[in-house]
Design a protein around this motif. Structure first.
Motif, short mmCIF file in Angstrom:
data_model
loop_
_atom_site.label_atom_id
_atom_site.label_comp_id
_atom_site.label_asym_id
_atom_site.label_seq_id
_atom_site.Cartn_x
_atom_site.Cartn_y
_atom_site.Cartn_z
N GLU A 1 40.53 64.53 -6.66
CA GLU A 1 40.15 64.51 -8.07
C GLU A 1 41.37 64.26 -8.97
O GLU A 1 41.29 63.52 -9.94
CB GLU A 1 39.48 65.83 -8.46
N SER B 1 42.51 60.55 -8.66
CA SER B 1 41.62 59.68 -9.42
C SER B 1 41.85 59.84 -10.92
O SER B 1 41.94 58.84 -11.65
CB SER B 1 40.17 60.02 -9.07
N TYR B 2 41.98 61.08 -11.39
CA TYR B 2 42.14 61.32 -12.82
C TYR B 2 43.47 60.76 -13.33
O TYR B 2 43.51 60.10 -14.37
CB TYR B 2 42.04 62.81 -13.13
N ASN C 1 43.34 56.95 -13.45
CA ASN C 1 42.44 56.41 -14.48
C ASN C 1 42.87 56.72 -15.91
O ASN C 1 42.42 56.05 -16.84
CB ASN C 1 41.02 56.93 -14.27
N ASN C 2 43.72 57.72 -16.10
CA ASN C 2 44.02 58.18 -17.46
C ASN C 2 45.50 58.15 -17.84
O ASN C 2 45.82 58.31 -19.02
CB ASN C 2 43.49 59.60 -17.66
N GLU D 1 45.18 70.40 -12.81
CA GLU D 1 43.97 69.74 -13.30
C GLU D 1 43.71 70.13 -14.76
O GLU D 1 43.38 69.27 -15.59
CB GLU D 1 42.81 70.16 -12.41
N ASN E 1 44.05 67.38 -18.00
CA ASN E 1 42.88 67.17 -18.84
C ASN E 1 43.20 67.54 -20.29
O ASN E 1 42.85 66.81 -21.22
CB ASN E 1 41.71 68.00 -18.31
N SER F 1 45.42 64.61 -21.66
CA SER F 1 44.80 63.28 -21.76
C SER F 1 43.70 63.23 -22.80
O SER F 1 43.49 62.19 -23.43
CB SER F 1 44.27 62.82 -20.41
N VAL G 1 37.90 68.45 -13.51
CA VAL G 1 38.47 67.42 -14.38
C VAL G 1 37.34 66.76 -15.14
O VAL G 1 36.32 66.38 -14.58
CB VAL G 1 39.25 66.37 -13.54
N ASP H 1 36.02 63.74 -17.56
CA ASP H 1 36.31 62.36 -17.97
C ASP H 1 35.92 62.14 -19.40
O ASP H 1 35.19 62.80 -20.00
CB ASP H 1 35.60 61.34 -17.07
#
Length: 183
Positions: A75, A78-79, A82-83, A154, A158, A161, A181, A183
């Protein structure tokens, strides 16, 4: 006759070697895409993002543990990918680094040394590992020293971002954070 056989043998080996050569591996989807400072500066021109900097050293045991646990969590990987743009920065690198028009050099200090950029990012508090979060202009948002377990990390990634750091304290934020997390 011998030369012909040798040549045929060499050609056959070359063909077999090519036929069984593994294709180049694509970047793994389960790893953070670490970028150089130059790559981050170029990427910012196309798509501005916040930047996560993992400031580490080769000899740091907690840094290695963070690599093996937190930075391999699916997770989180990926986060981050992507961010953020992510930089894995060895604080003791001897290579000069150019960032925002300024050159940062290695400073010899005792048995080891440090790169001037590490000292600037960590505001003189050289401890490892340390996470540094930068905005789209590469200005420091916050610094998080020490090893971070995946769940704790995490929450931080978050918080930063989403821009929540602009309106709420981290303590208030984690009281409402559901552990996943967002999105």
């Amino acid at each position: 006759m011998k030369k012909g056989l040798v040549a045929a043998f060499i050609v056959t080996l070359a063909i077999l070697g090519y036929a069984f050569k593994k294709p180049a591996a694509a970047p793994a989807a389960d790893t953070i895409k670490w970028m150089s400072w130059e790559e981050v500066q170029q990427a910012q021109k196309k798509e501005p993002r916040k930047v996560f900097v993992d400031v580490y050293t080769e000899w740091c045991g907690w840094c290695k543990r963070m690599d093996a646990t937190t930075f391999t969590n699916k997770e989180i990987v990926s986060y981050i990918n992507n961010n953020y743009y992510a930089v894995k920065f060895d604080a003791e690198t001897r290579a000069s680094i150019k960032l925002n028009g300024k050159e940062y050099k290695y400073i010899s200090s005792g048995y080891r040394g440090y790169n001037e950029l590490a000292a600037e990012l960590l505001q003189g508090q050289l401890s490892y590992p340390t996470g540094v979060y930068l905005d789209e202009n590469l200005d420091i948002i916050t610094i998080t020293p020490g090893y971070q377990e995946p769940k704790q990390f995490e929450q931080i990634i978050n918080f930063i971002s989403t821009g929540s750091y602009k309106t709420v304290s981290f303590d208030d934020y984690i009281r409402t954070f559901n552990g996943k997390v967002q999105d």
